[in-house]
Motif scaffolding. Structure first.
Motif, mmCIF file in Angstrom:
data_model
loop_
_atom_site.group_PDB
_atom_site.id
_atom_site.type_symbol
_atom_site.label_atom_id
_atom_site.label_comp_id
_atom_site.label_asym_id
_atom_site.label_seq_id
_atom_site.Cartn_x
_atom_site.Cartn_y
_atom_site.Cartn_z
ATOM 1 N N UNK B 70 0.836 -1.207 0.000
ATOM 2 C CA UNK B 70 0.000 0.000 0.000
ATOM 3 C C UNK B 70 0.861 1.244 0.000
ATOM 4 N N UNK B 71 1.822 1.278 -0.914
ATOM 5 C CA UNK B 71 2.758 2.402 -0.937
ATOM 6 C C UNK B 71 2.045 3.728 -1.156
ATOM 7 N N UNK B 72 0.853 3.681 -1.776
ATOM 8 C CA UNK B 72 0.171 4.932 -2.070
ATOM 9 C C UNK B 72 -0.375 5.614 -0.828
ATOM 10 N N UNK B 73 -0.422 4.880 0.294
ATOM 11 C CA UNK B 73 -0.941 5.485 1.524
ATOM 12 C C UNK B 73 0.156 6.312 2.183
ATOM 13 N N UNK B 74 0.651 7.313 1.430
ATOM 14 C CA UNK B 74 1.859 8.021 1.884
ATOM 15 C C UNK B 74 1.642 8.756 3.184
ATOM 16 N N UNK B 75 0.459 9.399 3.275
ATOM 17 C CA UNK B 75 0.210 10.237 4.445
ATOM 18 C C UNK B 75 0.289 9.442 5.736
ATOM 19 N N UNK B 76 -0.390 8.298 5.723
ATOM 20 C CA UNK B 76 -0.445 7.499 6.947
ATOM 21 C C UNK B 76 0.934 6.951 7.287
ATOM 22 N N UNK B 77 1.637 6.484 6.248
ATOM 23 C CA UNK B 77 2.981 5.932 6.470
ATOM 24 C C UNK B 77 3.908 7.001 7.022
ATOM 25 N N UNK B 114 0.748 6.019 19.316
ATOM 26 C CA UNK B 114 -0.271 4.969 19.323
ATOM 27 C C UNK B 114 -1.346 5.268 18.285
ATOM 28 N N UNK B 115 -1.794 6.520 18.230
ATOM 29 C CA UNK B 115 -2.840 6.875 17.265
ATOM 30 C C UNK B 115 -2.349 6.691 15.838
ATOM 31 N N UNK B 116 -1.091 7.094 15.578
ATOM 32 C CA UNK B 116 -0.563 6.961 14.217
ATOM 33 C C UNK B 116 -0.520 5.491 13.811
ATOM 34 N N UNK B 117 -0.119 4.625 14.760
ATOM 35 C CA UNK B 117 -0.077 3.195 14.465
ATOM 36 C C UNK B 117 -1.489 2.675 14.187
ATOM 37 N N UNK B 118 -2.451 3.112 14.999
ATOM 38 C CA UNK B 118 -3.839 2.678 14.798
ATOM 39 C C UNK B 118 -4.321 3.048 13.408
ATOM 40 N N UNK B 119 -3.984 4.275 12.989
ATOM 41 C CA UNK B 119 -4.430 4.717 11.660
ATOM 42 C C UNK B 119 -3.830 3.821 10.581
ATOM 43 N N UNK B 138 2.325 -11.528 11.638
ATOM 44 C CA UNK B 138 3.278 -11.704 12.735
ATOM 45 C C UNK B 138 3.556 -10.366 13.413
ATOM 46 N N UNK B 139 3.766 -9.321 12.599
ATOM 47 C CA UNK B 139 4.031 -7.999 13.170
ATOM 48 C C UNK B 139 2.848 -7.516 13.993
ATOM 49 N N UNK B 140 1.659 -7.792 13.502
ATOM 50 C CA UNK B 140 0.467 -7.396 14.222
ATOM 51 C C UNK B 140 0.396 -8.066 15.579
ATOM 52 N N UNK B 141 0.689 -9.387 15.593
ATOM 53 C CA UNK B 141 0.721 -10.106 16.864
ATOM 54 C C UNK B 141 1.714 -9.464 17.824
ATOM 55 N N UNK B 142 2.900 -9.148 17.282
ATOM 56 C CA UNK B 142 3.941 -8.580 18.132
ATOM 57 C C UNK B 142 3.515 -7.207 18.651
ATOM 58 N N UNK B 143 2.878 -6.438 17.786
ATOM 59 C CA UNK B 143 2.426 -5.109 18.193
ATOM 60 C C UNK B 143 1.383 -5.197 19.294
ATOM 61 N N UNK B 144 0.406 -6.070 19.080
ATOM 62 C CA UNK B 144 -0.634 -6.221 20.094
ATOM 63 C C UNK B 144 -0.036 -6.676 21.403
ATOM 64 N N UNK B 145 0.895 -7.663 21.301
ATOM 65 C CA UNK B 145 1.538 -8.137 22.527
ATOM 66 C C UNK B 145 2.280 -7.011 23.225
ATOM 67 N N UNK B 146 2.973 -6.189 22.442
ATOM 68 C CA UNK B 146 3.748 -5.103 23.044
ATOM 69 C C UNK B 146 2.830 -4.060 23.663
ATOM 70 N N UNK B 147 1.744 -3.720 22.967
ATOM 71 C CA UNK B 147 0.808 -2.748 23.539
ATOM 72 C C UNK B 147 0.258 -3.267 24.857
ATOM 73 N N UNK B 148 -0.035 -4.554 24.896
ATOM 74 C CA UNK B 148 -0.537 -5.140 26.140
ATOM 75 C C UNK B 148 0.519 -5.052 27.236
ATOM 76 N N UNK B 196 -8.368 0.555 24.177
ATOM 77 C CA UNK B 196 -7.933 -0.678 23.534
ATOM 78 C C UNK B 196 -6.692 -0.444 22.678
ATOM 79 N N UNK B 197 -5.840 -1.418 22.650
ATOM 80 C CA UNK B 197 -4.655 -1.338 21.795
ATOM 81 C C UNK B 197 -5.106 -1.418 20.338
ATOM 82 N N UNK B 198 -4.307 -0.880 19.422
ATOM 83 C CA UNK B 198 -4.690 -1.008 18.011
ATOM 84 C C UNK B 198 -4.809 -2.482 17.660
ATOM 85 N N UNK B 199 -5.963 -2.872 17.205
ATOM 86 C CA UNK B 199 -6.170 -4.297 16.977
ATOM 87 C C UNK B 199 -7.036 -4.500 15.753
ATOM 88 N N UNK B 200 -6.748 -5.545 15.031
ATOM 89 C CA UNK B 200 -7.594 -5.896 13.894
ATOM 90 C C UNK B 200 -8.184 -7.262 14.185
#
Lengths: 244, 202
Positions: B70-77, B114-119, B138-148, B196-200
């Motif tokens: 999703x390289x086109x999502x420049x703003x969020x990145x 945290x908000x930027x990551x959620x976005x 895998x990164x998502x799992x690690x992120x959620x674990x770290x937020x927790x 809540x932590x950023x979660x999908x």
């Protein structure tokens, strides 16, 4: 008259188990390795899981515990899992090798809470994979026992650094293999029940049955020689959650 | 007569000396316990910091993975990368834990991260290939674990601060605390909005 009183007394015994956990479940004390407060698992299934987990603890000192609750009462499942895990000190004090598999059947939430000492072997990523690949596919089909079984087997392998996650489940995969496994499992149970009825159904690990009755899923189980108690392990919030 | 006067004087002096000694010993005991409390707070704080660092370390990999789909999502990145840069500029000294404004600023920078990551994770929802990518999961799992873990360490930090603040405010420890420079420390505040932590969800 007396019978009515006895029945009432028994019912009243069940009620506290469901209500008096405190706002954050920190007062939920476990006396068994498998605690089903939702009536989802049959007594036989609970006994089978108990014996697997007991053997695992005896072999490795790791305390792996399963708890089923109806709901997290609006709290994040992470908070409830941590409260139960730390409240019971699952795992050894020195090694912090405890794992809690928490399932909230009403909320359809599942969490693997991993003690400090196991975070290297049972990483967040592995926990997430186990939930996605082993547990949730069964839960989606309403097969709670199979899901828990698969999850526990995978967790046990992971702690030995032997878990190999297969590919992510394909939603369109045929259900036939699971049906076959399910029927086979049922047949095995019936065969065992028939075989053991002569020698007493509870011929297995003796420790569960010293309390003089069915250990099973009874909430007030613990007693002489049986039961479970945490070793004082601590948790740091590692693990993974999922919903189905 | 004279010798009796001297005796009384000696007794009084003796009592004064004993009293002063007792006070000094008591003061030392109190001071030491305040030091223990302070060290507990510092230890809990370094746990918080290391979990925040762990989260920051996950982000470059996350950004690269998302860019692959999703390289086109420049703003969020860009938002995530900038927020991370600001976090890495934070330095926390002992004084920051006692300064309400500095501490609030620390929390604010982390919360913005945290908000930027959620976005970023919310945007990833629109890319099915990304969502099913092994690395991303895998990164998502690690992120959620770290937020927790961050949440857990913040809670434990707050507990140690509670113990410390109570100790330095109680009398008579408060006098010694005042004399030796122990000041109240700051608590982490609950975030307004989603806890809540950023979660999908799958």
């Amino acid at each position: 008259m007396v019978r009515a009183r006895i029945i009432t007394a028994l019912l009243l015994c069940a009620v506290p188990a469901l209500q008096l956990f405190g706002a954050d479940f920190s007062t939920l004390k476990l006396s068994q390795r498998v605690t089903d407060l939702t009536g989802t698992l049959s007594p036989e299934e609970v006994i089978t899981l108990e014996s697997t987990l007991t053997e695992f603890e005896q072999a490795t000192s790791t305390q792996l515990v399963v708890v089923l609750i109806p709901t997290t009462e609006g709290l994040p499942v992470e908070q409830v899992a941590l409260a139960i895990a730390e409240g019971n000190g699952i795992g050894g004090k020195e090694k912090d090798n405890g794992v809690l598999l928490l399932i909230a059947t009403g909320d359809r939430l599942v969490r693997i809470e991993v003690g400090y000492g196991l975070e290297g072997a049972l990483t967040d990523v592995l926990s997430g994979q186990i939930i996605r690949r082993e547990i949730i596919p069964h839960f989606r089909e309403g097969r709670h026992y199979e899901g828990i079984r698969a999850g526990i087997d995978a967790i046990i392998l992971a702690t030995k650094n032997e878990y190999q996650a297969g590919p992510e489940p394909d939603e369109f995969l045929s259900m036939l293999p699971f049906i076959i496994i399910f029927i086979t499992t049922l047949l095995i149970f019936f065969a065992q029940a028939r075989a053991h009825r002569r020698g007493g159904f509870f011929g297995g690990p003796g420790w569960v049955y010293h309390t003089g009755g069915r250990g099973g899923s009874s909430w007030s189980g613990g007693g002489s020689g049986g039961g479970f108690s945490g070793g004082g392990g601590s948790f740091g919030g590692g693990g993974a959650s999922g919903r189905w | 007569m004279k010798s009796r006067g001297v005796l009384i004087a000696l007794i009084v002096i003796g009592l004064i000396v004993v009293f002063v000694l007792a006070a000094v010993l008591y003061g030392i005991g109190v001071y030491n316990s305040l030091v223990s409390h302070d060290e507990k707070v510092q230890a809990a704080w370094s746990q918080v910091e290391s979990q925040y660092q762990r989260r920051a370390d996950l982000i470059p990999n996350l950004v690269e993975t998302v860019k692959g789909f999703a390289a086109q999502e420049r703003e969020v990145l860009l938002g995530v990368t900038e927020a991370r840069a600001r976090v890495s500029q934070l330095t926390v000294t002992r004084e920051v834990l006692e300064d309400p404004a500095a501490f609030a600023r620390f929390q604010q920078v982390q919360d913005r991260f945290t908000s930027a990551i959620s976005r970023l994770l919310a945007v990833a929802e629109n890319y099915p290939n990304l969502k099913s990518n092994e690395n991303f999961l895998a990164l998502q799992n690690q992120l959620e674990g770290t937020e927790n873990r961050i949440a857990v360490e913040r809670m434990r930090y707050n507990d140690t601060v509670r113990g410390y603040n109570t100790a330095i405010r109680r009398f008579p420890a408060s006098t010694i605390a005042g004399m030796t420079g122990f000041r109240e420390k700051q608590y982490f505040q609950a975030k307004e909005g989603a806890e809540e932590a950023p979660r999908v969800t799958f």
